[in-house]
Design a protein around this motif. Structure first.
Motif, PDB file in Angstrom:
ATOM      1  N   VAL A 211      -8.843 -33.046  10.149  1.00 48.92           N
ATOM      2  CA  VAL A 211      -8.497 -32.502   8.831  1.00 48.92           C
ATOM      3  C   VAL A 211      -8.271 -33.612   7.812  1.00 48.92           C
ATOM      4  CG1 VAL A 211      -5.984 -32.401   9.157  1.00 48.92           C
ATOM      5  CG2 VAL A 211      -7.122 -30.673   7.739  1.00 48.92           C
ATOM      6  N   LEU A 212      -7.921 -34.804   8.282  1.00 47.98           N
ATOM      7  CA  LEU A 212      -7.664 -35.913   7.365  1.00 47.98           C
ATOM      8  C   LEU A 212      -8.923 -36.345   6.623  1.00 47.98           C
ATOM      9  CD1 LEU A 212      -5.308 -37.988   9.695  1.00 47.98           C
ATOM     10  CD2 LEU A 212      -4.649 -36.660   7.679  1.00 47.98           C
ATOM     11  N   GLY A 213     -10.087 -36.001   7.146  1.00 44.43           N
ATOM     12  CA  GLY A 213     -11.336 -36.370   6.497  1.00 44.43           C
ATOM     13  C   GLY A 213     -11.961 -35.274   5.659  1.00 44.43           C
ATOM     14  N   LEU A 214     -11.306 -34.107   5.559  1.00 45.87           N
ATOM     15  CA  LEU A 214     -11.887 -32.987   4.812  1.00 45.87           C
ATOM     16  C   LEU A 214     -11.687 -33.159   3.313  1.00 45.87           C
ATOM     17  CD1 LEU A 214     -10.789 -29.896   6.959  1.00 45.87           C
ATOM     18  CD2 LEU A 214     -12.928 -31.191   7.074  1.00 45.87           C
TER      19      LEU A 214
ATOM     20  N   HIS B  76     -12.422 -30.718  -0.181  1.00 44.21           N
ATOM     21  CA  HIS B  76     -12.916 -29.582  -0.942  1.00 44.21           C
ATOM     22  C   HIS B  76     -12.148 -29.550  -2.255  1.00 44.21           C
ATOM     23  CE1 HIS B  76     -15.556 -27.602   1.973  1.00 44.21           C
ATOM     24  NE2 HIS B  76     -14.648 -27.830   2.910  1.00 44.21           N
ATOM     25  N   ASP B  77     -12.856 -29.369  -3.360  1.00 41.14           N
ATOM     26  CA  ASP B  77     -12.207 -29.386  -4.669  1.00 41.14           C
ATOM     27  C   ASP B  77     -11.083 -28.363  -4.745  1.00 41.14           C
ATOM     28  OD1 ASP B  77     -13.941 -31.335  -5.490  1.00 41.14           O
ATOM     29  OD2 ASP B  77     -15.274 -29.975  -6.608  1.00 41.14           O
ATOM     30  N   GLY B  78      -9.922 -28.822  -5.213  1.00 38.29           N
ATOM     31  CA  GLY B  78      -8.800 -27.932  -5.443  1.00 38.29           C
ATOM     32  C   GLY B  78      -7.933 -27.664  -4.241  1.00 38.29           C
ATOM     33  N   VAL B  79      -8.318 -28.204  -3.057  1.00 46.48           N
ATOM     34  CA  VAL B  79      -7.584 -27.949  -1.822  1.00 46.48           C
ATOM     35  C   VAL B  79      -6.947 -29.238  -1.318  1.00 46.48           C
ATOM     36  CG1 VAL B  79      -7.720 -27.153   0.564  1.00 46.48           C
ATOM     37  CG2 VAL B  79      -9.152 -26.084  -1.186  1.00 46.48           C
ATOM     38  N   GLU B  80      -5.700 -29.166  -0.899  1.00 42.01           N
ATOM     39  CA  GLU B  80      -5.023 -30.283  -0.244  1.00 42.01           C
ATOM     40  C   GLU B  80      -4.949 -29.981   1.251  1.00 42.01           C
ATOM     41  OE1 GLU B  80      -0.609 -32.354   0.153  1.00 42.01           O
ATOM     42  OE2 GLU B  80      -1.049 -31.062  -1.577  1.00 42.01           O
ATOM     43  N   PHE B  81      -5.488 -30.886   2.054  1.00 45.24           N
ATOM     44  CA  PHE B  81      -5.479 -30.705   3.502  1.00 45.24           C
ATOM     45  C   PHE B  81      -4.371 -31.545   4.124  1.00 45.24           C
ATOM     46  CE2 PHE B  81      -9.799 -29.525   2.326  1.00 45.24           C
ATOM     47  CZ  PHE B  81      -9.921 -28.309   2.984  1.00 45.24           C
ATOM     48  N   ARG B  82      -3.678 -30.949   5.092  1.00 42.47           N
ATOM     49  CA  ARG B  82      -2.537 -31.599   5.720  1.00 42.47           C
ATOM     50  C   ARG B  82      -2.654 -31.564   7.234  1.00 42.47           C
ATOM     51  NH1 ARG B  82       2.590 -29.259   2.116  1.00 42.47           N
ATOM     52  NH2 ARG B  82       1.937 -30.208   0.120  1.00 42.47           N
ATOM     53  N   HIS B  83      -2.438 -32.704   7.852  1.00 39.09           N
ATOM     54  CA  HIS B  83      -2.421 -32.808   9.310  1.00 39.09           C
ATOM     55  C   HIS B  83      -0.987 -32.587   9.766  1.00 39.09           C
ATOM     56  CE1 HIS B  83      -2.796 -35.503  13.106  1.00 39.09           C
ATOM     57  NE2 HIS B  83      -3.192 -34.267  13.383  1.00 39.09           N
ATOM     58  N   ALA B  84      -0.643 -31.329  10.035  1.00 42.66           N
ATOM     59  CA  ALA B  84       0.734 -30.986  10.344  1.00 42.66           C
ATOM     60  C   ALA B  84       0.799 -29.610  10.978  1.00 42.66           C
ATOM     61  CB  ALA B  84       1.586 -31.011   9.071  1.00 42.66           C
ATOM     62  N   ASP B  85       1.905 -29.341  11.664  1.00 44.97           N
ATOM     63  CA  ASP B  85       2.227 -28.009  12.167  1.00 44.97           C
ATOM     64  C   ASP B  85       2.918 -27.272  11.027  1.00 44.97           C
ATOM     65  OD1 ASP B  85       3.414 -25.770  13.310  1.00 44.97           O
ATOM     66  OD2 ASP B  85       4.057 -26.808  15.123  1.00 44.97           O
ATOM     67  N   PHE B  86       2.293 -26.235  10.518  1.00 52.49           N
ATOM     68  CA  PHE B  86       2.844 -25.527   9.356  1.00 52.49           C
ATOM     69  C   PHE B  86       4.264 -25.036   9.618  1.00 52.49           C
ATOM     70  CE2 PHE B  86       3.595 -21.547   7.024  1.00 52.49           C
ATOM     71  CZ  PHE B  86       3.451 -22.007   5.716  1.00 52.49           C
TER      72      PHE B  86
END
Length: 252
Positions: A91-94, A96-106
């Motif tokens: 996920v750290l390499g994703l 997409h415009d307008g989206v924040e990606f986080r490597h975490a347990d929600f």
């Protein structure tokens, strides 16, 4: 990259191994998002609810996250925060415009949002009721795409053990048990509909899927319950209010 290894994260997911083997399923993301938006629309209209923030938990390659964002904006929601959560380090390499990606347990992140999407996620998680309850503490609305694996085909061919290995499901549902599960997790169902993964890109990835597709399509056109009970290829999209969501609406 740091591997997540919390109590609810099985090693194959935290290491990224699972995503490497199943990245092709991300092609189905826009179809899941489309069906979720169809189910969500009447719910938010009934309650006059506007989505300002959402999280796609278990977002895969992020196509579903971006499609949710675009669909919500098109429907007039003032989205300010769009998050994609994954325990897999890819996920750290994703991007997409307008989206924040986080490597975490929600469930451990402390993040609160209006809406969470769980697309084919909790059937992979030990203690799925505890997991869904943990997610629900941080949102008002919960959208869930649930595979319906409890069918005659899987039972007759004794596939449940193999399904634990691929695609990694640890619980198995039909319509009634899926809705019962959602209620036991404290979620009040507000709308639902069947979805048709046999029409999606992943249904073309194997010879068996391609051969089963015409029969699944024919039966689904007659009765989706009958289709999944006999040959699979049908899932369930559910949108519900969490306990926090009930309190939010009561204050309006």
């Amino acid at each position: 990259m740091t591997q997540l290894d919390g109590p609810g994260v099985l090693p194959q997911y935290g290491s990224g191994e699972y995503y490497e083997r199943n990245a092709g399923y991300d092609l189905d993301g826009p179809f899941k998002a489309r069906d979720m938006l169809r189910v969500l629309g009447p719910v938010v209209a009934q309650h006059g609810y506007k989505i300002r923030s959402f999280a796609d938990v278990g977002c895969g390659g992020g196509r579903s996250t971006k499609a949710i964002l675009d669909g919500l904006v098109e429907a007039g929601h003032p989205v300010q925060t769009a998050l994609g959560y994954e325990v897999s380090p890819h996920v750290l390499g994703l991007r997409h415009d307008g989206v924040e990606f986080r490597h975490a347990d929600f469930t451990e992140s402390g993040t609160d949002v209006d809406l969470v999407a769980l697309f084919d996620v909790f059937e992979h998680v030990p203690d799925p009721i505890g997991f869904v309850r943990g997610v629900a503490e941080h949102c008002d609305l919960l959208a869930m795409h649930i595979p319906l694996d409890d069918n005659i085909g899987n039972a007759v061919l004794n596939r449940y053990r193999s399904l634990m290995d691929d695609p990694g499901h640890v619980v198995f549902f039909d319509t009634a048990s899926a809705l019962t599960f959602v209620a036991m997790a404290g979620i009040t169902v507000r709308n639902l509909r069947y979805t048709y993964p046999h029409r999606w890109p992943s249904s073309r990835t194997s010879v068996a899927h391609r051969l089963a597709r015409p029969l699944r399509a024919m039966l689904a056109a007659v009765n989706p319950w009958l289709a999944y009970k006999l040959v699979g290829g049908v899932s369930l999209m559910v949108v519900g209010l969490t306990p926090r969501g009930h309190r939010t609406i009561a204050r309006r």
